[in-house]
Design a protein around this motif. Structure first.
Motif, PDB file in Angstrom:
ATOM      1  N   GLY A   1      10.126   1.488  -1.659  1.00 29.11           N
ATOM      2  CA  GLY A   1      11.009   1.212  -2.789  1.00 29.11           C
ATOM      3  C   GLY A   1      11.080   2.365  -3.767  1.00 29.11           C
ATOM      4  N   ASP A   2      10.090   3.292  -3.722  1.00 30.84           N
ATOM      5  CA  ASP A   2      10.141   4.476  -4.573  1.00 30.84           C
ATOM      6  C   ASP A   2      11.254   5.406  -4.089  1.00 30.84           C
ATOM      7  N   THR A   3      11.720   6.279  -4.980  1.00 34.98           N
ATOM      8  CA  THR A   3      12.821   7.189  -4.654  1.00 34.98           C
ATOM      9  C   THR A   3      12.301   8.577  -4.321  1.00 34.98           C
ATOM     10  N   ILE A   4      12.852   9.130  -3.254  1.00 38.10           N
ATOM     11  CA  ILE A   4      12.553  10.490  -2.816  1.00 38.10           C
ATOM     12  C   ILE A   4      13.837  11.297  -2.912  1.00 38.10           C
ATOM     13  N   ARG A   5      13.751  12.500  -3.464  1.00 34.55           N
ATOM     14  CA  ARG A   5      14.913  13.394  -3.538  1.00 34.55           C
ATOM     15  C   ARG A   5      14.822  14.402  -2.402  1.00 34.55           C
ATOM     16  N   LEU A   6      15.858  14.444  -1.587  1.00 37.18           N
ATOM     17  CA  LEU A   6      15.946  15.460  -0.531  1.00 37.18           C
ATOM     18  C   LEU A   6      16.512  16.734  -1.136  1.00 37.18           C
ATOM     19  N   VAL A   7      15.993  17.860  -0.724  1.00 35.69           N
ATOM     20  CA  VAL A   7      16.497  19.158  -1.142  1.00 35.69           C
ATOM     21  C   VAL A   7      17.074  19.832   0.101  1.00 35.69           C
ATOM     22  N   ALA A   8      18.348  20.243   0.005  1.00 28.23           N
ATOM     23  CA  ALA A   8      19.038  20.831   1.160  1.00 28.23           C
ATOM     24  C   ALA A   8      19.577  22.205   0.796  1.00 28.23           C
ATOM     25  N   ARG A   9      19.771  23.006   1.813  1.00 29.98           N
ATOM     26  CA  ARG A   9      20.312  24.347   1.636  1.00 29.98           C
ATOM     27  C   ARG A   9      21.566  24.467   2.480  1.00 29.98           C
TER      28      ARG A   9
ATOM     29  N   THR B   1      11.328  17.831   0.278  1.00 31.57           N
ATOM     30  CA  THR B   1      11.497  16.621  -0.517  1.00 31.57           C
ATOM     31  C   THR B   1      10.752  16.766  -1.827  1.00 31.57           C
ATOM     32  N   ARG B   2      11.161  15.957  -2.794  1.00 29.66           N
ATOM     33  CA  ARG B   2      10.432  15.835  -4.060  1.00 29.66           C
ATOM     34  C   ARG B   2      10.193  14.359  -4.283  1.00 29.66           C
ATOM     35  N   PRO B   3       8.973  13.890  -4.310  1.00 28.61           N
ATOM     36  CA  PRO B   3       7.744  14.645  -4.088  1.00 28.61           C
ATOM     37  C   PRO B   3       7.636  15.161  -2.651  1.00 28.61           C
ATOM     38  N   ALA B   4       6.738  16.097  -2.453  1.00 29.63           N
ATOM     39  CA  ALA B   4       6.586  16.782  -1.174  1.00 29.63           C
ATOM     40  C   ALA B   4       6.037  15.858  -0.097  1.00 29.63           C
ATOM     41  N   ALA B   5       6.273  16.259   1.159  1.00 29.93           N
ATOM     42  CA  ALA B   5       5.722  15.535   2.304  1.00 29.93           C
ATOM     43  C   ALA B   5       4.215  15.386   2.125  1.00 29.93           C
TER      44      ALA B   5
ATOM     45  N   ASP C   1       0.826  -1.207   0.000  1.00 28.04           N
ATOM     46  CA  ASP C   1       0.000   0.000   0.000  1.00 28.04           C
ATOM     47  C   ASP C   1       0.859   1.255   0.000  1.00 28.04           C
ATOM     48  N   PRO C   2       0.434   2.288  -0.741  1.00 25.33           N
ATOM     49  CA  PRO C   2       1.170   3.558  -0.696  1.00 25.33           C
ATOM     50  C   PRO C   2       1.146   4.144   0.708  1.00 25.33           C
ATOM     51  N   ILE C   3       2.222   4.779   1.089  1.00 22.53           N
ATOM     52  CA  ILE C   3       2.308   5.442   2.394  1.00 22.53           C
ATOM     53  C   ILE C   3       2.740   6.885   2.173  1.00 22.53           C
ATOM     54  N   PRO C   4       2.329   7.791   3.067  1.00 21.25           N
ATOM     55  CA  PRO C   4       2.681   9.192   2.878  1.00 21.25           C
ATOM     56  C   PRO C   4       4.164   9.448   3.144  1.00 21.25           C
ATOM     57  N   VAL C   5       4.741  10.334   2.351  1.00 17.43           N
ATOM     58  CA  VAL C   5       6.115  10.765   2.561  1.00 17.43           C
ATOM     59  C   VAL C   5       6.144  11.582   3.855  1.00 17.43           C
TER      60      VAL C   5
ATOM     61  N   GLY D   1      11.083   2.565   4.014  1.00 16.50           N
ATOM     62  CA  GLY D   1      11.299   1.716   2.849  1.00 16.50           C
ATOM     63  C   GLY D   1      11.577   2.470   1.565  1.00 16.50           C
ATOM     64  N   PHE D   2      11.747   3.799   1.659  1.00 15.45           N
ATOM     65  CA  PHE D   2      12.017   4.594   0.471  1.00 15.45           C
ATOM     66  C   PHE D   2      13.503   4.590   0.139  1.00 15.45           C
ATOM     67  N   ARG D   3      13.819   4.777  -1.142  1.00 14.37           N
ATOM     68  CA  ARG D   3      15.179   5.042  -1.587  1.00 14.37           C
ATOM     69  C   ARG D   3      15.355   6.554  -1.555  1.00 14.37           C
ATOM     70  N   VAL D   4      16.589   7.012  -1.375  1.00 20.72           N
ATOM     71  CA  VAL D   4      16.823   8.442  -1.165  1.00 20.72           C
ATOM     72  C   VAL D   4      18.006   8.937  -2.002  1.00 20.72           C
ATOM     73  N   THR D   5      17.817  10.106  -2.638  1.00 25.90           N
ATOM     74  CA  THR D   5      18.914  10.863  -3.236  1.00 25.90           C
ATOM     75  C   THR D   5      18.800  12.280  -2.689  1.00 25.90           C
ATOM     76  N   TRP D   6      19.875  13.096  -2.823  1.00 27.50           N
ATOM     77  CA  TRP D   6      19.724  14.480  -2.385  1.00 27.50           C
ATOM     78  C   TRP D   6      20.575  15.440  -3.154  1.00 27.50           C
ATOM     79  N   ASP D   7      20.098  16.696  -3.165  1.00 25.62           N
ATOM     80  CA  ASP D   7      20.779  17.824  -3.799  1.00 25.62           C
ATOM     81  C   ASP D   7      21.196  18.786  -2.699  1.00 25.62           C
ATOM     82  N   GLY D   8      22.352  19.397  -2.859  1.00 22.43           N
ATOM     83  CA  GLY D   8      22.776  20.428  -1.921  1.00 22.43           C
ATOM     84  C   GLY D   8      23.456  19.843  -0.703  1.00 22.43           C
ATOM     85  N   SER D   9      23.622  20.687   0.308  1.00 25.16           N
ATOM     86  CA  SER D   9      24.222  20.270   1.564  1.00 25.16           C
ATOM     87  C   SER D   9      23.607  21.107   2.670  1.00 25.16           C
ATOM     88  N   GLY D  10      23.750  20.641   3.888  1.00 25.44           N
ATOM     89  CA  GLY D  10      23.193  21.371   5.016  1.00 25.44           C
ATOM     90  C   GLY D  10      21.815  20.867   5.371  1.00 25.44           C
TER      91      GLY D  10
END
Length: 75
Positions: free
Chosen positions: A63-71, A52-56, A15-19, A38-47
């Motif tokens: 198993g889906d991939t979430i991209r972290l956005v950092a500043r 996130t993309r997609p958003a919370a 079942d899908p779960i919320p980010v 259970g998500f896979r993670v990549t990220w841009d930036g530092s700090g």
């Protein structure tokens, strides 16, 4: 063994779960939290993580991939 953290989800089936909202966390803490769901993670930036993309709240499958956005501190 240690008791599980209270934010850890119980994932049953496919079942899908919320980010979860990880904004404001250090990158390592955010990655650990998303991996616990259970998500896979990549990220841009530092700090500090700013989002996130997609958003919370978006519903994804484990198993889906979430991209972290950092500043970084430098702006």
């Amino acid at each position: 063994s240690a008791a599980p953290e209270p934010w850890l989800p119980v994932v049953e089936g496919g079942d899908p779960i919320p980010v979860p909202d990880v904004a404001g966390l250090a990158p390592r803490a955010a990655v650990r939290r998303l991996h616990a769901y259970g998500f896979r993670v990549t990220w841009d930036g530092s700090g500090v993580i700013t989002g996130t993309r997609p958003a919370a709240g978006a519903r994804l499958l484990p198993g889906d991939t979430i991209r972290l956005v950092a500043r970084g501190r430098g702006g």
